[in-house]
Design a protein around this motif. Structure first.
Motif, short mmCIF file in Angstrom:
data_model
loop_
_atom_site.label_atom_id
_atom_site.label_comp_id
_atom_site.label_asym_id
_atom_site.label_seq_id
_atom_site.Cartn_x
_atom_site.Cartn_y
_atom_site.Cartn_z
N VAL A 249 -15.91 -9.92 26.82
CA VAL A 249 -15.64 -11.35 27.01
C VAL A 249 -14.16 -11.63 27.30
CG1 VAL A 249 -17.62 -12.04 25.60
CG2 VAL A 249 -15.34 -11.89 24.55
N ALA A 250 -13.36 -10.58 27.40
CA ALA A 250 -11.92 -10.70 27.66
C ALA A 250 -11.25 -11.64 26.65
CB ALA A 250 -11.65 -11.15 29.10
N ALA A 251 -11.61 -11.47 25.38
CA ALA A 251 -11.10 -12.34 24.31
C ALA A 251 -9.62 -12.10 24.08
CB ALA A 251 -11.88 -12.08 23.03
N ARG A 252 -8.91 -13.19 23.97
CA ARG A 252 -7.49 -13.16 23.57
C ARG A 252 -7.42 -13.83 22.22
NH1 ARG A 252 -3.27 -12.18 27.05
NH2 ARG A 252 -2.01 -13.71 25.93
N LEU A 253 -6.98 -13.10 21.23
CA LEU A 253 -6.90 -13.63 19.87
C LEU A 253 -5.44 -13.90 19.51
CD1 LEU A 253 -9.35 -11.21 18.03
CD2 LEU A 253 -9.83 -13.47 18.96
N PRO A 254 -5.22 -14.83 18.58
CA PRO A 254 -3.85 -15.00 18.06
C PRO A 254 -3.35 -13.66 17.51
CG PRO A 254 -5.28 -16.75 17.28
CD PRO A 254 -6.16 -15.75 17.96
N ALA A 255 -2.09 -13.41 17.65
CA ALA A 255 -1.52 -12.11 17.26
C ALA A 255 -1.87 -11.72 15.83
CB ALA A 255 -0.01 -12.12 17.46
N SER A 256 -1.78 -12.66 14.91
CA SER A 256 -2.06 -12.33 13.51
C SER A 256 -3.53 -11.97 13.29
CB SER A 256 -1.65 -13.49 12.59
OG SER A 256 -2.36 -14.66 12.94
N VAL A 257 -4.42 -12.67 13.96
CA VAL A 257 -5.86 -12.39 13.82
C VAL A 257 -6.18 -11.02 14.43
CG1 VAL A 257 -8.19 -13.13 14.50
CG2 VAL A 257 -6.49 -14.83 13.78
N GLY A 258 -5.65 -10.76 15.62
CA GLY A 258 -5.87 -9.47 16.26
C GLY A 258 -5.32 -8.32 15.44
N ALA A 259 -4.13 -8.49 14.89
CA ALA A 259 -3.52 -7.43 14.08
C ALA A 259 -4.31 -7.19 12.80
CB ALA A 259 -2.08 -7.80 13.74
N LEU A 260 -4.77 -8.25 12.16
CA LEU A 260 -5.57 -8.11 10.93
C LEU A 260 -6.89 -7.40 11.22
CD1 LEU A 260 -5.96 -8.64 7.92
CD2 LEU A 260 -6.90 -10.89 8.53
N MET A 261 -7.54 -7.80 12.30
CA MET A 261 -8.80 -7.16 12.67
C MET A 261 -8.60 -5.67 12.93
SD MET A 261 -11.12 -7.79 16.05
CE MET A 261 -9.83 -7.04 17.05
N LEU A 262 -7.58 -5.34 13.72
CA LEU A 262 -7.31 -3.93 14.01
C LEU A 262 -6.93 -3.16 12.76
CD1 LEU A 262 -5.46 -3.91 17.45
CD2 LEU A 262 -7.87 -3.49 16.96
N ALA A 263 -6.24 -3.80 11.83
CA ALA A 263 -5.87 -3.14 10.57
C ALA A 263 -7.12 -2.75 9.79
CB ALA A 263 -4.99 -4.04 9.73
N VAL A 264 -8.08 -3.66 9.70
CA VAL A 264 -9.32 -3.35 8.98
C VAL A 264 -10.05 -2.20 9.67
CG1 VAL A 264 -11.62 -4.25 8.38
CG2 VAL A 264 -9.57 -5.65 8.00
N PHE A 265 -10.17 -2.27 11.00
CA PHE A 265 -10.86 -1.21 11.74
C PHE A 265 -10.16 0.13 11.55
CE2 PHE A 265 -12.62 -4.37 15.13
CZ PHE A 265 -13.44 -4.93 14.16
N ALA A 266 -8.83 0.12 11.60
CA ALA A 266 -8.06 1.36 11.45
C ALA A 266 -8.25 1.96 10.07
CB ALA A 266 -6.58 1.08 11.72
N ILE A 267 -8.26 1.13 9.05
CA ILE A 267 -8.45 1.64 7.69
C ILE A 267 -9.83 2.28 7.55
CG2 ILE A 267 -8.75 0.94 5.27
CD1 ILE A 267 -6.35 -0.96 5.74
N LEU A 268 -10.84 1.66 8.13
CA LEU A 268 -12.19 2.26 8.08
C LEU A 268 -12.21 3.63 8.73
CD1 LEU A 268 -14.41 -0.85 8.98
CD2 LEU A 268 -14.13 0.21 6.72
N HIS A 269 -11.69 3.71 9.95
CA HIS A 269 -11.68 4.99 10.67
C HIS A 269 -10.82 6.01 9.94
CE1 HIS A 269 -13.85 4.09 14.44
NE2 HIS A 269 -13.51 2.84 14.15
N GLY A 270 -9.66 5.60 9.49
CA GLY A 270 -8.76 6.51 8.79
C GLY A 270 -9.35 7.01 7.49
N ASN A 271 -10.01 6.13 6.74
CA ASN A 271 -10.61 6.53 5.47
C ASN A 271 -11.63 7.64 5.68
OD1 ASN A 271 -13.05 5.98 3.39
ND2 ASN A 271 -11.07 5.58 2.41
N ALA A 272 -12.48 7.49 6.68
CA ALA A 272 -13.49 8.53 6.96
C ALA A 272 -12.81 9.86 7.26
CB ALA A 272 -14.36 8.10 8.13
N HIS A 273 -11.75 9.82 8.03
CA HIS A 273 -11.07 11.07 8.39
C HIS A 273 -10.29 11.64 7.21
CE1 HIS A 273 -12.39 10.74 12.44
NE2 HIS A 273 -11.88 9.52 12.55
#
Length: 190
Positions: free
Chosen positions: A106-130
């Protein structure tokens, strides 16, 4: 349109590969090389890293997002090494792939803080598994290097690919994420 058929076929074939980037899925070495290769062995990790790169290119603070993502990936690894168990980790990882695919589609553009928070959660999930499967420092550094390479490849794709191709890539990534989530849910029930 004829040139898109092989790309779509390849993407769909990749979607059939089992997700191997999870705890107890495979036995790994503990050196830098094993860590570096690890991100390339699981469909979920490959798609997530590429998607982060593709999506971040068109976001506010586009240069900072991949670095913040990789920093939080490291934090996630530390939580895994420390033994933190995140409930429904596999499903969360798969859904992160699906969400990233939808955002690209959908070519979504999110506010910087929302995008950073979302990516932080995703990164922690992936990193935790590894972190659960690769507890050595050398393998963690290799994991970050391999992940950074995939994120940068995604950024390159995001910069040079036509919008229609990015939309198609987003759809394929989202579909693969949904299939991975269904697989994770089914294996959790069994």
């Amino acid at each position: 349109m004829k040139n898109l058929k092989p790309l779509l076929a390849g993407a769909l074939a990749l979607a059939c590969v089992p997700a191997l980037a999870h705890p107890a899925a495979v036995v790994h070495g503990h050196g830098f090389a094993a860590g570096f290769m690890h991100p390339f062995t699981g469909l979920d990790h490959v798609l997530a890293m590429l998607a982060v790169g593709i999506w971040s290119v068109r976001q506010p603070h586009a240069r900072a997002l991949p670095l913040a993502f990789l920093a939080m990936l490291f934090i996630g690894v530390v939580t895994g090494v420390a033994g933190l168990e995140i409930p429904e980790l596999e499903t969360g990882i798969a859904l992160s792939v699906a969400v990233m695919g939808v955002l690209i589609f959908v070519a979504a553009r999110l506010p910087a803080s929302v995008g950073a928070l979302m990516l932080a959660v995703f990164a922690i999930l992936h990193g935790n598994a590894h972190g659960h499967e690769m507890p050595a420092v050398a393998s963690a550094m290799g994991l970050l290097a391999g992940s950074a390479l995939l994120v940068e490849a995604g950024r390159l794709l995001g910069r040079v690919s036509p919008a229609l191709l990015l939309k198609l890539a987003g759809a394929v990534i989202a579909a693969a994420g949904v299939m991975l989530a269904a697989s994770a849910t089914a294996s959790g029930i069994a």
